[in-house]
Design an enzyme around this catalytic site. Structure first.
Site, PDB file in Angstrom:
ATOM      1  N   ALA A  64       0.841  -1.193   0.000  1.00 53.70           N
ATOM      2  CA  ALA A  64       0.000   0.000   0.000  1.00 53.70           C
ATOM      3  C   ALA A  64       0.876   1.243   0.000  1.00 53.70           C
ATOM      4  CB  ALA A  64      -0.915  -0.006   1.220  1.00 53.70           C
ATOM      5  N   GLY A 110       0.727  -5.480   1.150  1.00 53.93           N
ATOM      6  CA  GLY A 110      -0.457  -5.537   0.324  1.00 53.93           C
ATOM      7  C   GLY A 110      -0.215  -6.192  -1.017  1.00 53.93           C
ATOM      8  N   GLU A 113      -0.532  -9.838  -0.343  1.00 53.04           N
ATOM      9  CA  GLU A 113      -1.956 -10.113  -0.151  1.00 53.04           C
ATOM     10  C   GLU A 113      -2.702 -10.078  -1.481  1.00 53.04           C
ATOM     11  OE1 GLU A 113      -2.405  -8.176   4.320  1.00 53.04           O
ATOM     12  OE2 GLU A 113      -2.182  -6.862   2.571  1.00 53.04           O
ATOM     13  N   GLU A 133       5.058  -5.033   7.553  1.00 52.81           N
ATOM     14  CA  GLU A 133       4.277  -3.983   8.201  1.00 52.81           C
ATOM     15  C   GLU A 133       4.746  -3.651   9.619  1.00 52.81           C
ATOM     16  OE1 GLU A 133       1.431  -5.742   5.110  1.00 52.81           O
ATOM     17  OE2 GLU A 133       2.996  -6.461   6.446  1.00 52.81           O
TER      18      GLU A 133
END
Length: 255
Positions: A64, A110, A113, A133
């Site tokens: 992200a 992300g 993911e 993260e």
């Protein structure tokens, strides 16, 4: 310019992240575009398969866009950013058509993911996978602790999330997270797609539903969809709806 590009070649839709200046990091506009593209592809009966990749050869997706989410308030971060990502990724994972991720470079946070939403993954030998993260004070938020737990051993997810260790392409292959390692993941993805589109679309869709039900990917909805599909082909369903329109009592036969 759109940072998500879609090219349809016959029955295959190639979806490409085009934000290479930020290692294909995802921002809110890109999430919205992915959601719109997948909705359009789901509705397009001529498209049989999706091939997802990233621009360049450094990163499939670095996660992200920190410049966007770091400015959000805690309420906006939890209510809007995280829930939006989950909604989009759930839609991508649960699309009825087969999906392939061509992981052309690193996939972090992300980005990992995102790759996990696909049915199979092909990876470059130089690519690595990770959940970094906790190194910047947050936790995986777009299914890294949930969907990944169905695809990787718990200890491996913990290694990435708790100890910031990365998976190599070879490790990902041994663990079954990726199907193959290729110097050109996109080319191999296209080759696999060219064979897969010759399979029965109805049987492929139902097989995907059944597998997802078994792995608890939207199990409740899929069980009801399969049951609804079965009953919709019966004589009783035809008789029941006909009787309703004619305002009479149906005469069911069990056929």
């Amino acid at each position: 310019m759109s940072r998500i590009r879609i090219d349809i070649d016959g029955s295959v839709a190639e979806v490409r992240l085009c934000n290479s200046g930020k290692l294909n990091a995802l921002d809110s506009v890109m999430l919205d575009q992915l959601e719109e593209i997948y909705a359009a592809v789901e509705a397009d009966r001529d498209v049989r398969l999706i091939l997802l990749t990233g621009d360049g050869d450094r990163a499939f997706c670095a996660g992200a866009d920190i410049e966007e989410w770091s400015r959000l308030s805690p309420r906006e971060f939890a209510r809007d950013w995280l829930r939006r990502g989950h909604r989009v990724f759930d839609r991508m994972a649960r699309i009825s058509k087969p999906t392939i991720a061509a992981i052309n470079g690193h996939a972090f946070g992300g980005g990992l993911e995102l790759a996990a939403t696909c049915d199979i993954r092909i990876i470059s030998p130089i690519a690595t996978l990770g959940l970094p993260e906790t190194g910047i004070g947050i936790v995986p938020g777009w299914s890294g602790t949930q969907r990944l737990m169905r695809l990787l051993p718990e200890s491996v997810v913990k290694e990435m999330a708790l100890f910031n260790r990365r998976l190599s392409a070879e490790q990902a292959l041994r663990l079954g997270f990726v199907a193959e390692i290729s110097d050109d993941p996109l080319a191999l993805g296209r080759e696999i797609a060219s064979k897969a589109i010759n399979l029965s679309p109805a049987a492929t869709e139902i097989a995907k539903y059944m597998i997802h039900a078994g792995s608890n990917e939207d199990r409740a909805a899929l069980i009801e969809a399969i049951g609804g599909g079965m009953v919709s082909s019966t004589w009783d369903k035809a008789e029941g709806t006909k009787a309703f329109r004619q305002k009479r009592k149906p005469k069911f036969s069990g056929q």
